[in-house]
Design a protein around this motif. Sequence first.
Motif: not given
Length: 248
Positions: A24-27, A101-104, A109-116
């Motif tokens: 709720q607060n990071m994504l 590498g595909a955890s939800l 999710v933050w780590i992957k999207a932040w990296t992107a």
Amino acid sequence: MQKTHSMSPQKMEIFKSLESWAEQNMLMHLKPMEKCWQPSDNLPKPESKEFYEQVQELRKSFRELPDEYLVLLAGDMITEEALPTYQSVMNSLDGVRDKTGASLSPWAVWIKAWTAEENRHGDLLNKYLYLSRRVDMKKIEKTIQYLIGSGMDPKFENNPYNGFIYTSFQKRATFISHGNTAKLAKDHGDMKLAQICGTIAADEKRHEIAYTKVVEKLFETDPDETILSLAAMMKKKIKMPTHLMYDG
């Protein structure tokens, strides 16, 4: 024997319990991909008939920038290009790592999207410097390879308290640095580069807000451990990744 886990199961459970909070607060500080800018939005269009003229205009504006400024800009770009190291560090932290590498999980999710989102920064600045013809790209490319190959100081100890404290400071530093390069570009008349650096700075500010929110929540949830981690990180010093830069 190398230490692989720094937290007790009880501390691990804290981060598990904060998953709904993180969702709720990071994504909310991530942008939908379709609303994100892309490097090509800010560069001469190779498919355009005016591509050559656009490149010449870029170089004309870039000629007015002093050499000292190019050192700063290249340093910012190389820092951004070492993104594989930063994602690896985030994925080393207990309780929040992306195990598959595909955890939800919200942390993953933050780590992957932040990296992107961050990946666009190095791409844009790299292409801009390449087109400028004012820097030795091979030296820059070697520096990037050395920096990624060096990794980072082992100060995090797989500990997410340490990791989030570091990223809060690191994001503030990159926001300030890109903001300063934007101002200096404007002062020297390169309005396009000023826009680019300002756009990157805005991303860094948005990410800083997310990371500082986590630290605030940790102070609320587990103040003793958080203040000990803050003290430990201050003793180790918050060094930016660029202190490992080396071009051979």
